[in-house]
Design a protein around this motif. Structure first.
Motif, PDB file in Angstrom:
ATOM      1  N   PHE A 291      87.436 -69.739  -2.301  1.00 35.28           N
ATOM      2  CA  PHE A 291      88.486 -70.739  -2.087  1.00 35.28           C
ATOM      3  C   PHE A 291      89.339 -70.809  -3.346  1.00 35.28           C
ATOM      4  N   THR A 292      90.650 -70.766  -3.161  1.00 35.22           N
ATOM      5  CA  THR A 292      91.557 -70.720  -4.299  1.00 35.22           C
ATOM      6  C   THR A 292      91.962 -72.121  -4.721  1.00 35.22           C
ATOM      7  N   TYR A 293      91.737 -72.407  -5.985  1.00 29.22           N
ATOM      8  CA  TYR A 293      92.089 -73.699  -6.568  1.00 29.22           C
ATOM      9  C   TYR A 293      93.583 -73.961  -6.423  1.00 29.22           C
ATOM     10  N   GLN A 294      93.930 -75.164  -6.014  1.00 28.03           N
ATOM     11  CA  GLN A 294      95.278 -75.673  -5.806  1.00 28.03           C
ATOM     12  C   GLN A 294      95.986 -75.050  -4.609  1.00 28.03           C
ATOM     13  N   LYS A 295      95.279 -74.193  -3.884  1.00 23.30           N
ATOM     14  CA  LYS A 295      95.782 -73.694  -2.616  1.00 23.30           C
ATOM     15  C   LYS A 295      94.872 -74.169  -1.492  1.00 23.30           C
ATOM     16  N   ASP A 296      93.578 -73.881  -1.619  1.00 17.20           N
ATOM     17  CA  ASP A 296      92.616 -74.308  -0.606  1.00 17.20           C
ATOM     18  C   ASP A 296      92.033 -75.681  -0.899  1.00 17.20           C
ATOM     19  N   TYR A 297      92.012 -76.080  -2.140  1.00 18.15           N
ATOM     20  CA  TYR A 297      91.492 -77.404  -2.513  1.00 18.15           C
ATOM     21  C   TYR A 297      92.156 -77.855  -3.801  1.00 18.15           C
ATOM     22  N   ASP A 298      92.162 -79.180  -4.003  1.00 20.12           N
ATOM     23  CA  ASP A 298      92.772 -79.729  -5.209  1.00 20.12           C
ATOM     24  C   ASP A 298      92.143 -81.079  -5.519  1.00 20.12           C
ATOM     25  N   LEU A 299      92.563 -81.660  -6.601  1.00 25.03           N
ATOM     26  CA  LEU A 299      92.071 -82.964  -7.029  1.00 25.03           C
ATOM     27  C   LEU A 299      92.264 -83.995  -5.914  1.00 25.03           C
ATOM     28  N   GLY A 300      91.216 -84.772  -5.633  1.00 24.31           N
ATOM     29  CA  GLY A 300      91.283 -85.819  -4.628  1.00 24.31           C
ATOM     30  C   GLY A 300      90.813 -85.407  -3.254  1.00 24.31           C
ATOM     31  N   ASP A 301      90.731 -84.105  -2.977  1.00 26.23           N
ATOM     32  CA  ASP A 301      90.270 -83.645  -1.665  1.00 26.23           C
ATOM     33  C   ASP A 301      88.788 -83.962  -1.467  1.00 26.23           C
ATOM     34  N   VAL A 302      88.395 -84.142  -0.218  1.00 31.06           N
ATOM     35  CA  VAL A 302      86.995 -84.351   0.127  1.00 31.06           C
ATOM     36  C   VAL A 302      86.454 -83.041   0.693  1.00 31.06           C
ATOM     37  N   VAL A 303      85.384 -82.512   0.099  1.00 32.14           N
ATOM     38  CA  VAL A 303      84.830 -81.219   0.474  1.00 32.14           C
ATOM     39  C   VAL A 303      83.333 -81.362   0.733  1.00 32.14           C
ATOM     40  N   THR A 304      82.740 -80.324   1.287  1.00 29.86           N
ATOM     41  CA  THR A 304      81.299 -80.305   1.521  1.00 29.86           C
ATOM     42  C   THR A 304      80.609 -79.559   0.380  1.00 29.86           C
ATOM     43  N   VAL A 305      79.580 -80.184  -0.176  1.00 29.21           N
ATOM     44  CA  VAL A 305      78.818 -79.601  -1.283  1.00 29.21           C
ATOM     45  C   VAL A 305      77.372 -79.431  -0.836  1.00 29.21           C
ATOM     46  N   LYS A 306      76.872 -78.193  -0.901  1.00 24.97           N
ATOM     47  CA  LYS A 306      75.498 -77.902  -0.482  1.00 24.97           C
ATOM     48  C   LYS A 306      74.721 -77.290  -1.634  1.00 24.97           C
ATOM     49  N   LYS A 307      73.528 -77.772  -1.829  1.00 24.32           N
ATOM     50  CA  LYS A 307      72.622 -77.178  -2.818  1.00 24.32           C
ATOM     51  C   LYS A 307      71.270 -77.017  -2.142  1.00 24.32           C
ATOM     52  N   LYS A 308      71.022 -75.809  -1.632  1.00 25.40           N
ATOM     53  CA  LYS A 308      69.822 -75.558  -0.834  1.00 25.40           C
ATOM     54  C   LYS A 308      68.549 -75.799  -1.625  1.00 25.40           C
ATOM     55  N   LYS A 309      68.534 -75.379  -2.902  1.00 22.59           N
ATOM     56  CA  LYS A 309      67.333 -75.541  -3.721  1.00 22.59           C
ATOM     57  C   LYS A 309      66.951 -77.003  -3.887  1.00 22.59           C
ATOM     58  N   TRP A 310      67.954 -77.879  -3.858  1.00 24.60           N
ATOM     59  CA  TRP A 310      67.698 -79.303  -4.029  1.00 24.60           C
ATOM     60  C   TRP A 310      67.653 -80.037  -2.692  1.00 24.60           C
ATOM     61  N   GLY A 311      67.827 -79.292  -1.598  1.00 26.42           N
ATOM     62  CA  GLY A 311      67.748 -79.882  -0.262  1.00 26.42           C
ATOM     63  C   GLY A 311      68.815 -80.920   0.007  1.00 26.42           C
ATOM     64  N   THR A 312      70.035 -80.652  -0.439  1.00 29.45           N
ATOM     65  CA  THR A 312      71.088 -81.642  -0.259  1.00 29.45           C
ATOM     66  C   THR A 312      72.356 -81.023   0.299  1.00 29.45           C
TER      67      THR A 312
END
Length: 348
Positions: A291-312
């Motif tokens: 994902f390209t910064y300031q094209k696909d996402y930028d400051l203030g956007d809400v995104v999905t964050v996954k960390k499988k090792k931490w089960g979150t």
């Protein structure tokens, strides 16, 4: 990347190309900051004086003022200038809200109301709002404008910035809203940060419930049994964390009974908003991997964050983004979720 330098009236003074490091720290709810390192030269010393304004050549929405701690260092190992400062909203931190006022309406209108009654900042204009309908009622007397803008922004989850126009020699205060790019929605392109996407490197998970409260008793005017109280929030058993909040500074004589109770409830809700569970992820991300910064996402956007090792897996707003320019390259360090708590009180 060129760094352009201007005086405080936005007249161009020159540019710097030989910097060794720049950290450009953007913030959604607050005033951003920067730290710049470059060689000690006569030209750099001429340009990088406190009070001057710097802007990145690829950024038309932000600029920053050289303020605070500044150094020049010469030794057998180093010969460099270090400059620090804050983005243009720092000027609003030099202003007070003025004498006692009562406000009831939308958060965005409240921001513009305060800007309109403070001592004028040269070159500053005020843009129209985004149309956000979040309502608020409060009372204030000679408070710091920038601190109140930050609190209002958090309350409504909207961002603000001061945008320079170097051709017109103006600065424009504006609010903006991030875009929902989470996995569950289907309106906008989805953005996911995870190990499988190779864009969640050197991740750090922060969690703090140190200051969390679930219920606040707000005490208003009066004494003893005649004192006015309102309750905001709740909880029971082990989950109850209650606190008393003195709000006698809210002037009852200036308000109707209904408006006064609403102002007390607002004060209580603001306190709970500032004293909740704070949780975030920090990670180093390549600016153009998946994902390209300031094209696909930028400051203030809400995104999905996954960390499988931490089960979150969480949907989190990008509340801060630090752009790091070093050794001819660039990477970004986004902060997903709330910054860790700071002791901010509405009645200070």
């Amino acid at each position: 990347m060129e760094i352009h330098v201007y005086d405080r009236n936005l007249r161009r003074l020159g540019h710097i190309e030989n910097h060794t490091s720049l950290q450009w720290h953007r913030k959604y709810y607050e005033c951003g900051t920067f730290e710049l390192h470059c060689p000690v030269t006569a030209e750099n010393l001429r340009l990088l004086k406190p009070g001057n304004v710097i802007a990145k050549g690829d950024n038309k929405l932000e600029a920053a003022v050289i303020r605070g701690d500044q150094t020049e260092e010469e030794s057998t190992l180093v010969n460099e200038i270090t400059r620090n400062g804050k983005f243009l909203p720092v000027y609003l931190g030099d202003r007070l809200t003025g004498p006692l006022f009562n406000y009831s309406g939308t958060v965005e209108d409240a921001m513009r109301f305060m800007l309109g009654r403070m001592a004028a900042v040269p070159l500053l204009q005020i843009a129209e709002g985004t149309g956000d309908k979040t309502k608020i009622q409060f009372q204030a007397t000679y408070k710091n404008v920038l601190e109140y803008l930050t609190k209002l922004a958090r309350y409504a989850e909207i961002g603000f910035r001061v945008v320079p126009d170097f051709k017109k020699k103006t600065m424009t205060f504006e609010t903006y809203k991030g875009i929902d790019r989470t996995q569950a929605q289907g309106k906008n392109p989805r953005v996911i940060f995870s190990e499988s996407y190779d864009n969640l490197n050197q991740a750090k998970h922060n969690y703090s419930d140190e200051s969390m409260k679930t219920k606040v008793i707000v005490g208003g005017a009066g004494e003893g049994l005649n004192r006015v109280y309102v309750t905001v929030g709740g909880g029971s058993g082990f989950d109850l964390r209650e606190v008393f909040l003195d709000a006698k500074d809210i002037n009852k004589d200036e308000l109707t009974e209904a408006a006064y109770l609403a102002a007390l409830r607002t004060r209580g809700q603001e306190y709970l908003n500032e004293n909740k569970v704070f949780e975030n992820f920090e990670a180093e991300a390549e600016a153009d991997v998946n994902f390209t910064y300031q094209k696909d996402y930028d400051l203030g956007d809400v995104v999905t964050v996954k960390k499988k090792k931490w089960g979150t897996s969480q949907n989190l707003r990008i509340t801060e983004l630090c752009e790091v320019y070093e050794y001819g390259g660039m990477y970004v360090v986004p902060t997903f979720g709330d910054a860790l708590p700071t002791a901010i009180k509405w009645d200070d």
